[in-house]
Design a protein around this motif. Structure first.
Motif, PDB file in Angstrom:
ATOM      1  N   GLY A 204       0.830  -1.200   0.000  1.00  0.00           N
ATOM      2  CA  GLY A 204       0.000   0.000   0.000  1.00  0.00           C
ATOM      3  C   GLY A 204       0.858   1.240   0.000  1.00  0.00           C
ATOM      4  O   GLY A 204       1.886   1.304   0.683  1.00  0.00           O
ATOM      5  N   THR A 205       0.451   2.230  -0.783  1.00  0.00           N
ATOM      6  CA  THR A 205       1.199   3.479  -0.885  1.00  0.00           C
ATOM      7  C   THR A 205       0.235   4.653  -0.813  1.00  0.00           C
ATOM      8  O   THR A 205      -0.856   4.593  -1.376  1.00  0.00           O
ATOM      9  N   ILE A 206       0.650   5.705  -0.122  1.00  0.00           N
ATOM     10  CA  ILE A 206      -0.090   6.957  -0.095  1.00  0.00           C
ATOM     11  C   ILE A 206       0.804   8.048  -0.664  1.00  0.00           C
ATOM     12  O   ILE A 206       1.956   8.199  -0.260  1.00  0.00           O
ATOM     13  N   LEU A 207       0.295   8.793  -1.647  1.00  0.00           N
ATOM     14  CA  LEU A 207       0.994   9.968  -2.153  1.00  0.00           C
ATOM     15  C   LEU A 207      -0.016  11.106  -2.242  1.00  0.00           C
ATOM     16  O   LEU A 207      -0.736  11.250  -3.229  1.00  0.00           O
ATOM     17  N   GLY A 208      -0.095  11.850  -1.171  1.00  0.00           N
ATOM     18  CA  GLY A 208      -0.972  13.004  -1.095  1.00  0.00           C
ATOM     19  C   GLY A 208      -0.145  14.168  -0.600  1.00  0.00           C
ATOM     20  O   GLY A 208       0.869  14.520  -1.211  1.00  0.00           O
ATOM     21  N   THR A 209      -0.548  14.747   0.520  1.00  0.00           N
ATOM     22  CA  THR A 209       0.269  15.782   1.151  1.00  0.00           C
ATOM     23  C   THR A 209       1.625  15.210   1.550  1.00  0.00           C
ATOM     24  O   THR A 209       2.657  15.864   1.426  1.00  0.00           O
ATOM     25  N   GLY A 210       1.615  13.976   2.036  1.00  0.00           N
ATOM     26  CA  GLY A 210       2.842  13.255   2.383  1.00  0.00           C
ATOM     27  C   GLY A 210       3.006  12.020   1.524  1.00  0.00           C
ATOM     28  O   GLY A 210       2.260  11.797   0.565  1.00  0.00           O
ATOM     29  N   SER A 211       3.977  11.197   1.888  1.00  0.00           N
ATOM     30  CA  SER A 211       4.280  10.005   1.095  1.00  0.00           C
ATOM     31  C   SER A 211       4.683   8.863   2.027  1.00  0.00           C
ATOM     32  O   SER A 211       5.464   9.070   2.963  1.00  0.00           O
ATOM     33  N   ASN A 212       4.150   7.676   1.773  1.00  0.00           N
ATOM     34  CA  ASN A 212       4.521   6.521   2.586  1.00  0.00           C
ATOM     35  C   ASN A 212       4.148   5.243   1.849  1.00  0.00           C
ATOM     36  O   ASN A 212       3.293   5.244   0.962  1.00  0.00           O
ATOM     37  N   VAL A 364       1.550  -9.562  -7.329  1.00  0.00           N
ATOM     38  CA  VAL A 364       1.473  -8.601  -6.226  1.00  0.00           C
ATOM     39  C   VAL A 364       0.406  -7.555  -6.547  1.00  0.00           C
ATOM     40  O   VAL A 364       0.400  -6.977  -7.636  1.00  0.00           O
ATOM     41  N   CYS A 365      -0.472  -7.335  -5.578  1.00  0.00           N
ATOM     42  CA  CYS A 365      -1.498  -6.298  -5.701  1.00  0.00           C
ATOM     43  C   CYS A 365      -1.009  -5.062  -4.956  1.00  0.00           C
ATOM     44  O   CYS A 365      -0.726  -5.124  -3.756  1.00  0.00           O
ATOM     45  N   MET A 366      -0.911  -3.936  -5.665  1.00  0.00           N
ATOM     46  CA  MET A 366      -0.362  -2.708  -5.103  1.00  0.00           C
ATOM     47  C   MET A 366      -1.449  -1.637  -5.062  1.00  0.00           C
ATOM     48  O   MET A 366      -1.869  -1.133  -6.104  1.00  0.00           O
ATOM     49  N   THR A 367      -1.908  -1.318  -3.864  1.00  0.00           N
ATOM     50  CA  THR A 367      -2.926  -0.284  -3.695  1.00  0.00           C
ATOM     51  C   THR A 367      -2.259   1.062  -3.494  1.00  0.00           C
ATOM     52  O   THR A 367      -1.311   1.177  -2.721  1.00  0.00           O
ATOM     53  N   ILE A 368      -2.743   2.083  -4.195  1.00  0.00           N
ATOM     54  CA  ILE A 368      -2.201   3.428  -4.010  1.00  0.00           C
ATOM     55  C   ILE A 368      -3.338   4.423  -3.925  1.00  0.00           C
ATOM     56  O   ILE A 368      -4.318   4.330  -4.664  1.00  0.00           O
ATOM     57  N   GLU A 369      -3.219   5.342  -2.985  1.00  0.00           N
ATOM     58  CA  GLU A 369      -4.208   6.382  -2.760  1.00  0.00           C
ATOM     59  C   GLU A 369      -3.507   7.728  -2.655  1.00  0.00           C
ATOM     60  O   GLU A 369      -2.324   7.795  -2.341  1.00  0.00           O
ATOM     61  N   GLY A 370      -4.246   8.800  -2.906  1.00  0.00           N
ATOM     62  CA  GLY A 370      -3.708  10.135  -2.672  1.00  0.00           C
ATOM     63  C   GLY A 370      -3.972  11.090  -3.815  1.00  0.00           C
ATOM     64  O   GLY A 370      -3.893  10.715  -4.985  1.00  0.00           O
ATOM     65  N   THR A 371      -4.269  12.335  -3.480  1.00  0.00           N
ATOM     66  CA  THR A 371      -4.620  13.320  -4.502  1.00  0.00           C
ATOM     67  C   THR A 371      -3.434  13.689  -5.391  1.00  0.00           C
ATOM     68  O   THR A 371      -3.619  13.970  -6.572  1.00  0.00           O
ATOM     69  N   THR A 372      -2.235  13.706  -4.847  1.00  0.00           N
ATOM     70  CA  THR A 372      -1.073  14.038  -5.679  1.00  0.00           C
ATOM     71  C   THR A 372      -0.877  12.982  -6.755  1.00  0.00           C
ATOM     72  O   THR A 372      -0.626  13.304  -7.928  1.00  0.00           O
TER      73      THR A 372
END
Length: 418
Positions: A204-212, A364-372
């Motif tokens: 899982g990945t988040i790329l919005g205001t931050g990144s992780n 591999v299933c890769m979930t990513i979320e985030g407005t950026t």
């Protein structure tokens, strides 16, 4: 007069120079050091969420998404066929947004929102989007309440324990609460969405205001956990802090100008909270070095939204400033280069967790979320164009997906896979 291309090359910022294959060994090495408790820019935080091969079916669990401003609560379960089902999702403002609260009042209000759902289930999973130390019993110790929420005297309190006590005071005894980081929940959301699709692992990945990014690791590889053991556990990499990425002199100078130099190095080159100011810093450097005939002295700091507007259709604050065609083209070349470079860095971050993940097979299933990720012009396309062929070349068959209500679904997996 310096051209935009000459400026980019002189400062070693050319986006095509970022090669995932060349950077992978350093990234994986940093991950391994973090898992062993050695000095590393990747903290590799254990979630203590250990996943079983089977998710419990026909068992309801209360899922709570405690975000920066909003609170969402739902009762969720997986049906016998593996499909995901939620009762009506309730939305509230997070306690502490409208006025500052004492910690006890904060916990009581949260418990009051959860209380009606306890008539259906007593197992509760909370995704907590604030700095906290996850404990071995999968509760958390609050480090700080940030963002728009204002709570006094909450530092050091155990979130799950305090809410359980408040629920008991309000008549709901016997509740069990576990707490996860929001990025951990996102990592698990793909598993909820694709439960029956035969994937060997999930990230899982988040790329919005931050990144992780988070991923599933073999427990035996987490050397800093006393006793080790078998099975797998979700790891929160804290990817925004990765520091072994190639940086230009402009990146270094921009970092020194920020409130916390040396911290969040990777995030400052990729995330929505920093791309705009980095672009602003770069445009002003380019102006001093003679790239623009009319200079660049915009009164406001360029935002990430401004960059996206300009790259999308030439509009926004940057578009209004650059009226001469040559300066406009040069600014676009510089800004697009920074955004595409961020896309390549994102590809590196995602590729590393896919490579390191505990895998039952090559899928591999890769979930990513985030407005950026979703909205920044050119970034998503560049990231996927680099990421997927690289993973395919090393035998990993990856699907990159977005999941509706990702955090709630990830909470359900966390509560029903232990």
């Amino acid at each position: 007069m310096l051209t935009a291309k000459e400026f980019i090359n002189e400062h070693k910022m050319e986006y095509t120079s970022v090669d995932v294959k060349n950077e992978m060994d350093a990234y994986i090495d940093e991950m391994k050091k973090g898992l062993c408790g050695e000095k590393s820019s990747l903290l590799m935080i254990p979630s203590y969420i250990t996943l079983k091969s089977e998710v419990q079916r026909e068992k309801p669990v209360i899922c709570v998404d405690a975000g920066g401003t909003n609170l969402r609560i739902a009762v969720a379960e997986f049906l016998e066929d593996g499909s995901f089902h939620t009762e009506k999702i309730q939305r509230y403002l997070m306690p502490g947004v409208e006025k500052e609260l004492e910690a006890e009042e904060f916990f009581d209000i949260l418990a009051g929102y959860i209380l009606p759902f306890t008539e259906i289930a007593k197992d509760i999973v909370i995704s907590f989007a604030y700095p906290a130390r996850i404990l071995p019993d999968i509760d958390c110790e609050i480090v700080e309440i940030t963002k728009e929420v204002k709570v006094k005297n909450a530092v050091g309190k155990r979130l799950g324990k305090e809410i359980c006590a408040s629920l008991a005071k309000q008549g709901a005894k016997g509740c069990n609460i576990i707490v996860v980081n929001d990025s951990v929940a996102t990592a698990l959301a793909g598993k909820a969405e694709k439960l029956n699709d035969g994937y060997g692992s999930f990230t899982g990945t988040i790329l919005g205001t931050g990144s992780n990014s988070c991923y599933i690791e073999y427990v035996r590889n987490i050397a800093k956990l006393a006793g080790g053991g078998e099975g797998v556990m979700v790891i929160n990499t804290e990817a925004g802090s990765y520091s072994r990425v190639p940086r230009s002199d402009i990146d270094l100078a921009y970092d020194e100008s920020t409130q916390n130099p040396g911290l969040g190095v990777f995030e400052k080159m990729t995330s929505g909270g920093y791309i705009g100011p980095l672009c602003d810093f770069t445009l002003r450097t380019a102006a001093r070095e003679g790239v623009f005939a009319n200079g660049f002295s915009l009164a406001k700091t360029v935002s990430t939204v401004d960059v996206n507007d300009f790259l999308t259709d030439g509009s926004g604050a940057v578009g209004k400033y650059f009226t001469e065609a040559a300066d406009r083209d040069a600014a676009r070349e510089i800004l697009l280069n920074i955004v595409l470079r961020a896309g390549r860095f994102l590809a590196l971050q995602m590729a590393a967790v896919a490579v390191k993940a505990a895998k039952e097979n090559e899928r591999v299933c890769m979930t990513i979320e985030g407005t950026t990720y979703e909205k920044m012009f050119g970034l998503k396309k560049e990231a996927l164009t680099v990421l997927l062929p690289y993973l395919d070349s090393i035998g990993i068959k990856a699907d990159v997906i977005s999941v509706e209500h990702a955090v709630l679904k990830g909470c359900a997996i966390a509560g029903l896979s232990r």
